[in-house]
Design an enzyme around this catalytic site. Sequence first.
Site, PDB file in Angstrom:
ATOM      1  CD1 TRP A   1     -16.373 -97.312   2.709  1.00 13.16           C
ATOM      2  CD2 TRP A   1     -16.541 -95.464   1.452  1.00 13.16           C
ATOM      3  NE1 TRP A   1     -17.473 -96.603   3.143  1.00 13.16           N
ATOM      4  CE2 TRP A   1     -17.592 -95.466   2.381  1.00 13.16           C
ATOM      5  CE3 TRP A   1     -16.438 -94.396   0.563  1.00 13.16           C
ATOM      6  CZ2 TRP A   1     -18.547 -94.445   2.446  1.00 13.16           C
ATOM      7  CZ3 TRP A   1     -17.380 -93.375   0.616  1.00 13.16           C
ATOM      8  CH2 TRP A   1     -18.421 -93.409   1.553  1.00 13.16           C
ATOM      9  CE  LYS A   2     -10.317-103.737   1.833  1.00 12.02           C
ATOM     10  NZ  LYS A   2      -9.602-104.969   1.905  1.00 12.02           N
TER      11      LYS A   2
ATOM     12  N   GLY B   1     -10.643-109.817   3.554  1.00 13.03           N
ATOM     13  CA  GLY B   1     -11.147-110.202   2.236  1.00 13.03           C
ATOM     14  C   GLY B   1     -11.335-111.708   2.114  1.00 13.03           C
TER      15      GLY B   1
ATOM     16  CB  SER C   1     -14.041-111.851   6.825  1.00 15.97           C
ATOM     17  OG  SER C   1     -13.135-111.888   5.742  1.00 15.97           O
TER      18      SER C   1
ATOM     19  CG  HIS D   1      -5.417-102.246   5.018  1.00 17.53           C
ATOM     20  ND1 HIS D   1      -5.254-103.158   4.001  1.00 17.53           N
ATOM     21  CD2 HIS D   1      -6.638-102.484   5.551  1.00 17.53           C
ATOM     22  CE1 HIS D   1      -6.347-103.903   3.912  1.00 17.53           C
ATOM     23  NE2 HIS D   1      -7.196-103.516   4.849  1.00 17.53           N
TER      24      HIS D   1
ATOM     25  N   GLY E   1     -14.815-103.917   6.087  1.00 17.95           N
ATOM     26  CA  GLY E   1     -14.561-103.642   4.680  1.00 17.95           C
ATOM     27  C   GLY E   1     -15.814-103.908   3.870  1.00 17.95           C
TER      28      GLY E   1
ATOM     29  CD  GLU F   1      -8.229-104.435   9.448  1.00 17.17           C
ATOM     30  OE1 GLU F   1      -9.422-104.125   9.470  1.00 17.17           O
ATOM     31  OE2 GLU F   1      -7.530-104.318   8.424  1.00 17.17           O
TER      32      GLU F   1
END
Length: 277
Positions: free
Chosen positions: A24-25, A189, A229, A111, A250, A183
């Site tokens: 969830w950041k 993003g 994404s 991350h 995300g 990733e």
Amino acid sequence: MDQAIQKGDAIMGASRRLIAATGWKMNNDAAATRRYAAELYQRLAGLRVGSLELYVLPPFTSLAAAAAAFAPGPVAIGAQNMHAEDAGAWTGEVSAPMLVEAGCRYVELAHSERLAHFGETYELVRRKLNAALRHGLVPILCLGETAEDRTAGRADAVLCAQLDTALADQPAERIADAILAYEPRWAIGAAAAASPEHVAARHGAIRAQVARRWGAAAAAAVRIIYGGSVTPANGGALVALADVDGLFVGRAAWTAAGYAAMIDVVSRAATIKGVPT
Ligand code: PEP
């Protein structure tokens, strides 16, 4: 999505449990976490979750709310970062034993935002990963090349170096206790995910490196999930790939409706890949 999944593609992955996970950041406070969980439970009632491995990674301050709200299962919780030491003069940090006490089963490491904005290196990640495993947490080890690495044709070399550094202290029998998350840093993003061709090649390279360094059994057992994404529209073709053992999402799963849609995508892939659901 179903047409995108060919049975033949899935043979290697048939025995590995598929994962649908979300980080969830810095989103979803405690109240939002409770609302998310309540809505997710309603939506899960209409889905085939079976043996899928599901987890959410809330911010630290929402872990208590998440631990309570998700206590009935099947969704587990984890953290987005931790310190390598168990305790001490590390102002602002949180340790592996503290995460265990908070109800975490997982911890995300390396991350791209930790690397880019907080100066983390894979040498530091190695120490964090060692501590996570020592305390029984499942480390989710992110691996990813930059756009520059990709253009220069060194993506696989970069991924192998990250893998070798972070897992340097682990014997073969511990490798599958971690989850590897490919990733690509340029796809996080972003407007679009990496293509299935790109993902298949990178996951294959990561698994081949695990085989070279830790042996065939470790390579066959370790899960490698894709993140960057992912959406319900593109996720099916990605999780269909033989070496892709789940999706790490995300933005598209910051709402319960979005996460439920991603779980549905992974559940359908599990059926076609022959992983029990
Ligand atoms: C991420 O931050 O790990 C991620 C995959 O984000 P998004 O799905 O929003 O690209």
